[in-house]
Design a protein around this motif. Sequence first.
Motif, PDB file in Angstrom:
ATOM      1  N   PHE A  25      -5.431-104.832 -63.677  1.00 29.87           N
ATOM      2  CA  PHE A  25      -6.836-105.683 -63.593  1.00 29.87           C
ATOM      3  C   PHE A  25      -7.536-104.193 -62.658  1.00 29.87           C
ATOM      4  O   PHE A  25      -8.501-104.039 -63.046  1.00 29.87           O
ATOM      5  CB  PHE A  25      -6.751-106.662 -63.107  1.00 29.87           C
ATOM      6  N   PHE A  26      -6.660-103.168 -61.943  1.00 32.10           N
ATOM      7  CA  PHE A  26      -7.178-102.693 -61.056  1.00 32.10           C
ATOM      8  C   PHE A  26      -7.557-101.328 -61.933  1.00 32.10           C
ATOM      9  O   PHE A  26      -8.652-100.903 -61.626  1.00 32.10           O
ATOM     10  CB  PHE A  26      -6.563-102.175 -60.049  1.00 32.10           C
ATOM     11  N   ILE A  27      -6.843-101.045 -62.758  1.00 33.91           N
ATOM     12  CA  ILE A  27      -6.689 -99.914 -63.870  1.00 33.91           C
ATOM     13  C   ILE A  27      -8.068 -99.887 -64.382  1.00 33.91           C
ATOM     14  O   ILE A  27      -9.290 -99.411 -64.956  1.00 33.91           O
ATOM     15  CB  ILE A  27      -6.244 -99.265 -64.579  1.00 33.91           C
ATOM     16  N   LYS A  28      -8.090-101.736 -65.312  1.00 34.32           N
ATOM     17  CA  LYS A  28      -9.853-101.302 -65.570  1.00 34.32           C
ATOM     18  C   LYS A  28     -11.229-101.526 -65.855  1.00 34.32           C
ATOM     19  O   LYS A  28     -11.563-100.696 -65.927  1.00 34.32           O
ATOM     20  CB  LYS A  28      -9.714-102.761 -66.957  1.00 34.32           C
ATOM     21  N   HIS A  29     -10.887-101.951 -64.244  1.00 35.97           N
ATOM     22  CA  HIS A  29     -11.841-101.993 -63.635  1.00 35.97           C
ATOM     23  C   HIS A  29     -12.277-100.588 -62.763  1.00 35.97           C
ATOM     24  O   HIS A  29     -13.622 -99.795 -62.710  1.00 35.97           O
ATOM     25  CB  HIS A  29     -12.112-102.731 -61.811  1.00 35.97           C
ATOM     26  N   GLN A 134     -15.139-101.841 -53.072  1.00 35.62           N
ATOM     27  CA  GLN A 134     -15.003-103.039 -51.759  1.00 35.62           C
ATOM     28  C   GLN A 134     -13.829-103.235 -53.180  1.00 35.62           C
ATOM     29  O   GLN A 134     -12.265-103.301 -52.313  1.00 35.62           O
ATOM     30  CB  GLN A 134     -15.802-103.415 -51.412  1.00 35.62           C
ATOM     31  N   ILE A 135     -14.186-104.272 -53.941  1.00 34.86           N
ATOM     32  CA  ILE A 135     -13.292-104.818 -54.690  1.00 34.86           C
ATOM     33  C   ILE A 135     -12.014-103.862 -55.179  1.00 34.86           C
ATOM     34  O   ILE A 135     -10.746-105.109 -54.317  1.00 34.86           O
ATOM     35  CB  ILE A 135     -13.768-105.824 -56.181  1.00 34.86           C
ATOM     36  N   LEU A 136     -12.000-103.293 -54.718  1.00 29.99           N
ATOM     37  CA  LEU A 136     -10.547-102.552 -56.014  1.00 29.99           C
ATOM     38  C   LEU A 136      -9.785-101.960 -54.611  1.00 29.99           C
ATOM     39  O   LEU A 136      -9.076-102.372 -54.848  1.00 29.99           O
ATOM     40  CB  LEU A 136     -11.210-100.835 -56.718  1.00 29.99           C
ATOM     41  N   ARG A 137     -11.270-101.680 -53.022  1.00 31.40           N
ATOM     42  CA  ARG A 137     -10.128-101.304 -52.789  1.00 31.40           C
ATOM     43  C   ARG A 137      -9.118-102.547 -52.082  1.00 31.40           C
ATOM     44  O   ARG A 137      -7.924-103.156 -51.667  1.00 31.40           O
ATOM     45  CB  ARG A 137     -10.505-101.395 -51.302  1.00 31.40           C
ATOM     46  N   MET A 138      -9.458-104.057 -52.260  1.00 30.30           N
ATOM     47  CA  MET A 138      -8.470-105.449 -52.017  1.00 30.30           C
ATOM     48  C   MET A 138      -7.357-105.263 -52.460  1.00 30.30           C
ATOM     49  O   MET A 138      -6.711-105.662 -51.945  1.00 30.30           O
ATOM     50  CB  MET A 138      -9.668-106.391 -52.014  1.00 30.30           C
ATOM     51  N   ALA A 139      -7.773-105.248 -53.828  1.00 30.49           N
ATOM     52  CA  ALA A 139      -7.177-105.553 -54.952  1.00 30.49           C
ATOM     53  C   ALA A 139      -6.082-104.395 -55.147  1.00 30.49           C
ATOM     54  O   ALA A 139      -4.353-104.740 -55.101  1.00 30.49           O
ATOM     55  CB  ALA A 139      -7.405-105.040 -56.412  1.00 30.49           C
ATOM     56  N   VAL A 141      -4.470-103.335 -51.621  1.00 25.32           N
ATOM     57  CA  VAL A 141      -3.675-103.719 -51.324  1.00 25.32           C
ATOM     58  C   VAL A 141      -2.568-104.261 -51.591  1.00 25.32           C
ATOM     59  O   VAL A 141      -0.876-103.894 -51.007  1.00 25.32           O
ATOM     60  CB  VAL A 141      -3.792-105.094 -49.902  1.00 25.32           C
ATOM     61  N   GLY A 142      -2.375-105.055 -53.291  1.00 27.79           N
ATOM     62  CA  GLY A 142      -1.948-105.426 -53.574  1.00 27.79           C
ATOM     63  C   GLY A 142      -0.869-104.247 -54.058  1.00 27.79           C
ATOM     64  O   GLY A 142       0.329-104.825 -55.214  1.00 27.79           O
ATOM     65  N   LEU A 143      -1.100-103.708 -54.474  1.00 28.26           N
ATOM     66  CA  LEU A 143       0.003-101.766 -55.653  1.00 28.26           C
ATOM     67  C   LEU A 143       0.656-101.828 -54.065  1.00 28.26           C
ATOM     68  O   LEU A 143       1.171-100.650 -54.688  1.00 28.26           O
ATOM     69  CB  LEU A 143      -1.579-101.073 -55.897  1.00 28.26           C
ATOM     70  N   LYS A 144       0.307-101.506 -52.876  1.00 24.17           N
ATOM     71  CA  LYS A 144       0.551-101.892 -52.062  1.00 24.17           C
ATOM     72  C   LYS A 144       1.261 -99.907 -52.127  1.00 24.17           C
ATOM     73  O   LYS A 144       1.709 -99.371 -51.639  1.00 24.17           O
ATOM     74  CB  LYS A 144       2.585-102.219 -52.046  1.00 24.17           C
ATOM     75  N   ASN A 145      -0.199 -99.467 -51.950  1.00 23.37           N
ATOM     76  CA  ASN A 145       0.011 -98.097 -52.086  1.00 23.37           C
ATOM     77  C   ASN A 145      -1.076 -97.197 -50.486  1.00 23.37           C
ATOM     78  O   ASN A 145      -2.309 -97.870 -50.962  1.00 23.37           O
ATOM     79  CB  ASN A 145      -0.269 -97.202 -53.223  1.00 23.37           C
ATOM     80  N   HIS A 147      -2.500 -94.727 -50.006  1.00 21.17           N
ATOM     81  CA  HIS A 147      -3.363 -93.364 -49.588  1.00 21.17           C
ATOM     82  C   HIS A 147      -4.326 -94.053 -51.050  1.00 21.17           C
ATOM     83  O   HIS A 147      -5.495 -93.154 -50.798  1.00 21.17           O
ATOM     84  CB  HIS A 147      -2.308 -92.338 -50.702  1.00 21.17           C
ATOM     85  N   ILE A 148      -4.176 -94.748 -51.795  1.00 24.15           N
ATOM     86  CA  ILE A 148      -5.426 -95.119 -52.788  1.00 24.15           C
ATOM     87  C   ILE A 148      -6.045 -96.195 -52.064  1.00 24.15           C
ATOM     88  O   ILE A 148      -7.671 -95.762 -52.663  1.00 24.15           O
ATOM     89  CB  ILE A 148      -4.725 -96.059 -53.716  1.00 24.15           C
ATOM     90  N   SER A 149      -5.062 -96.893 -51.354  1.00 29.74           N
ATOM     91  CA  SER A 149      -6.811 -97.259 -50.999  1.00 29.74           C
ATOM     92  C   SER A 149      -7.997 -96.523 -49.787  1.00 29.74           C
ATOM     93  O   SER A 149      -8.681 -96.966 -49.540  1.00 29.74           O
ATOM     94  CB  SER A 149      -5.403 -98.991 -49.247  1.00 29.74           C
ATOM     95  N   GLN A 150      -6.748 -95.875 -48.962  1.00 31.26           N
ATOM     96  CA  GLN A 150      -8.287 -94.433 -48.030  1.00 31.26           C
ATOM     97  C   GLN A 150      -8.648 -93.620 -49.335  1.00 31.26           C
ATOM     98  O   GLN A 150     -10.010 -93.878 -48.741  1.00 31.26           O
ATOM     99  CB  GLN A 150      -6.594 -93.288 -48.062  1.00 31.26           C
ATOM    100  N   LEU A 151      -8.317 -93.529 -50.720  1.00 33.44           N
ATOM    101  CA  LEU A 151      -9.139 -92.835 -51.982  1.00 33.44           C
ATOM    102  C   LEU A 151     -10.633 -93.593 -51.651  1.00 33.44           C
ATOM    103  O   LEU A 151     -11.151 -93.369 -51.770  1.00 33.44           O
ATOM    104  CB  LEU A 151      -8.690 -92.794 -52.471  1.00 33.44           C
ATOM    105  N   LEU A 152     -10.148 -95.145 -52.202  1.00 32.24           N
ATOM    106  CA  LEU A 152     -11.790 -96.369 -52.483  1.00 32.24           C
ATOM    107  C   LEU A 152     -12.235 -96.435 -50.718  1.00 32.24           C
ATOM    108  O   LEU A 152     -13.370 -96.249 -51.220  1.00 32.24           O
ATOM    109  CB  LEU A 152     -10.620 -97.344 -52.459  1.00 32.24           C
TER     110      LEU A 152
END
Length: 176
Positions: A25-29, A134-139, A141-145, A147-152
């Motif tokens: 889902f995350f990658i597709k969006h 915003q939505i990708l950042r919330m998603a 959280v489930g990826l448990k990374n 660094h990804i959250s910070q980049l978003l």
Amino acid sequence: MSEENPQKNSSWKKIQLGSEKLKLFFIKHLDRIYGAKLHLVSKLPGIAEEVEFADLRNAILETVSDVEKQIARMEVIYSLLDAEVSKGSIHGLTGLIQDAFEAINEQRGEPELRDLSIIFYLQNIESVEMASFQILRMAAVGLKNKHISQLLKDNYEEAKADRTLLLLISSKYITN
């Protein structure tokens, strides 16, 4: 008082945080916003050349620079996820951007209306981008990374700053 739909509740249980479905889902969006950003960065410099209001031209050029940084961050995210940009459908956001540029071109010969149209559509585009990040950042959280959250978060903050700048310019433009 209505009873809860057990089928609805069970569907939420199917997507576990960190699951492969969430990653897909995350990658597709991410693909969709990435494609939209590429489209935007290819179109904005041409628009900037035709702008009448100097403050707007400068804001567009600053937006191009910010979008390039956002694209670079998204490429880091793809790398962190060991994923590649999909060639799938991204017409939704790129279609919105293309429609905006077509509407802007309809104002050819009316510099003030063209500039106002540019401000109008860039505001809309920035709003969609902010919501997407915003939505990708919330998603994420489930990826448990983290660094990804910070980049978003960085991308969201840049889009928000660009939108604020455009609001200030539109206020100045309309009152002049």
